[in-house]
Enzyme design. Sequence first.
Site, PDB file in Angstrom:
ATOM      1  N   HIS A 194       0.849  -1.187   0.000  1.00  0.00           N
ATOM      2  CA  HIS A 194       0.000   0.000   0.000  1.00  0.00           C
ATOM      3  C   HIS A 194       0.880   1.232   0.000  1.00  0.00           C
ATOM      4  O   HIS A 194       1.836   1.334   0.767  1.00  0.00           O
ATOM      5  CB  HIS A 194      -0.911   0.045   1.229  1.00  0.00           C
ATOM      6  CG  HIS A 194      -1.738   1.294   1.281  1.00  0.00           C
ATOM      7  ND1 HIS A 194      -2.891   1.444   0.534  1.00  0.00           N
ATOM      8  CD2 HIS A 194      -1.558   2.462   1.949  1.00  0.00           C
ATOM      9  CE1 HIS A 194      -3.384   2.651   0.754  1.00  0.00           C
ATOM     10  NE2 HIS A 194      -2.604   3.287   1.608  1.00  0.00           N
ATOM     11  N   ASP A 200     -15.362   2.304   7.727  1.00  0.00           N
ATOM     12  CA  ASP A 200     -14.321   3.216   7.266  1.00  0.00           C
ATOM     13  C   ASP A 200     -14.803   4.052   6.091  1.00  0.00           C
ATOM     14  O   ASP A 200     -14.527   5.244   6.018  1.00  0.00           O
ATOM     15  CB  ASP A 200     -13.062   2.441   6.870  1.00  0.00           C
ATOM     16  CG  ASP A 200     -12.042   3.367   6.225  1.00  0.00           C
ATOM     17  OD1 ASP A 200     -11.529   4.251   6.936  1.00  0.00           O
ATOM     18  OD2 ASP A 200     -11.789   3.236   5.015  1.00  0.00           O
ATOM     19  N   ARG A 227     -14.877  12.567   7.506  1.00  0.00           N
ATOM     20  CA  ARG A 227     -13.625  13.266   7.806  1.00  0.00           C
ATOM     21  C   ARG A 227     -13.273  14.256   6.711  1.00  0.00           C
ATOM     22  O   ARG A 227     -12.718  15.332   6.964  1.00  0.00           O
ATOM     23  CB  ARG A 227     -12.487  12.255   7.976  1.00  0.00           C
ATOM     24  CG  ARG A 227     -12.560  11.457   9.274  1.00  0.00           C
ATOM     25  CD  ARG A 227     -11.638  10.254   9.242  1.00  0.00           C
ATOM     26  NE  ARG A 227     -10.289  10.643   8.859  1.00  0.00           N
ATOM     27  CZ  ARG A 227      -9.489   9.909   8.103  1.00  0.00           C
ATOM     28  NH1 ARG A 227      -9.899   8.742   7.621  1.00  0.00           N
ATOM     29  NH2 ARG A 227      -8.282  10.327   7.814  1.00  0.00           N
ATOM     30  N   SER A 267      -7.819   3.802   9.045  1.00  0.00           N
ATOM     31  CA  SER A 267      -8.530   3.746   7.768  1.00  0.00           C
ATOM     32  C   SER A 267      -7.805   2.838   6.785  1.00  0.00           C
ATOM     33  O   SER A 267      -8.392   1.940   6.186  1.00  0.00           O
ATOM     34  CB  SER A 267      -8.667   5.163   7.190  1.00  0.00           C
ATOM     35  OG  SER A 267      -9.215   5.127   5.891  1.00  0.00           O
ATOM     36  N   LYS A 305      -8.792  -1.701   6.067  1.00  0.00           N
ATOM     37  CA  LYS A 305      -9.056  -2.302   4.748  1.00  0.00           C
ATOM     38  C   LYS A 305      -7.999  -3.342   4.395  1.00  0.00           C
ATOM     39  O   LYS A 305      -8.311  -4.412   3.857  1.00  0.00           O
ATOM     40  CB  LYS A 305      -9.118  -1.206   3.679  1.00  0.00           C
ATOM     41  CG  LYS A 305     -10.295  -0.250   3.847  1.00  0.00           C
ATOM     42  CD  LYS A 305     -10.467   0.652   2.644  1.00  0.00           C
ATOM     43  CE  LYS A 305      -9.388   1.704   2.530  1.00  0.00           C
ATOM     44  NZ  LYS A 305      -9.507   2.767   3.537  1.00  0.00           N
TER      45      LYS A 305
END
Length: 442
Positions: A99, A178, A185, A200, A204
């Site tokens: 990620h 989320d 947010r 967050s 995931k």
Amino acid sequence: MSTTTPTSTAGDEIVEPFDAIDVIRAKRDGGKLEPAQIDWVVDAYTRGVVAEEQMSALAMAIFLHGMEREEISRWTAAMIASGERMSFDALSRPTADKHSTGGVGDKITLPLAPLVAAFGVAVPQLSGRGLGHTGGTLDKLEAIPGWRAALSNDEMMAQLEGVGAVICAAGSGLAPADRKLYALRDVTGTVESIPLIASSIMSKKIAEGTASLVLDVKTGAGAFMREEADARELARTMVDLGTDAGVRTVALLTDMSAPLGRTVGNALEVRESLEVLAGGGPADVVELTLALAREMLASAGRPDADVEAALADGRAMDVWRAMIAAQGGDPQAPLPVAAHTQELRARQDGTVRGLDAMGIGVAAWRLGAGRSRPGESVQAAAGVEIRRHIGEPVRSGDVLAVLHTDTPGRFGRALEALEDAWDIAPEGTGTASRSIVLDRIS
């Protein structure tokens, strides 16, 4: 972890075990939320029991007072529990995921996934679309004729087993709390909270079910976390969350003061990724691709993999072609080309000392490569092609960049974003070498 559920009483009246106001006050006053409070408030918000304005107040309290490690871990687990969890246990291959926190010209997923898969590791990359100045991986791949992002779980599993790599859209069932909180947010000024960012991302990634995860946490002018100290704290928090959840997790802190590579824009970045897979490509893109590949392969039990060889001999390219074809794309089809181009030329001699990643990202966005709101369409061929990068000599009149778009009326505002984007030092002035990987956090 067991999520707290409401209790039914006589007459079917629902009695909640907590009151949202009490939870808000606890964090507002700098206190530590109890595990049961966290379980309840995330679940109740997902169910609609906790109102948007109440969660807005709690998010601001978290933004101002932060969270301890145990709180962040529990908050992440509660968000995971709000939806489904995937499992890759049925695969014959080990799994590794990556990620990135996002940046300008960050095309690394495209060459990285097939490169790692070339060594028998399954790479499930559930990716997203771009918003603002950072491009989305799915937008890039949709520049390839026929390629589709939406796959069923069965299709994804079959492709991971047969090809080894898949890049597709994440399903709506993963961490729905989320998804709801992220949108809140975004409009309440609480995006930059490190506990909320970390939970967050990691909710995931953990829900996706991978056994190991490598994080690319970027810092610099073109990154979400501009300050290195903030990026380092985010990396440390996410590594801790992964470790607490039993996922082998490591983070690389990487430089995003200048764009990665020489292209920013969807089809342009696919073309550059193909250069890397063919054994060429810009040195910084190659450096980061190899560094992340080594980390992913080591975590998946392949520490001795020769990643350079897999780029040089075509193995990674073979997996790329199979991956694209499996999702309906034509890996041999020509990529889209913009109808209009315009050159940006240097006004002085010297050496490129700096390159404003944010300015170049905004220019590509204004040319049509990005979107300003979810659901907006993008131009596949739009973007910026960088002709002079950091450390390279420049003569007055040399082409610094080529702008690409299908809408020539966009050139004006794009050029405004590029004003002073190239910091050109006088001839003879030394320029510091740029290191992409700044640190490793495990």
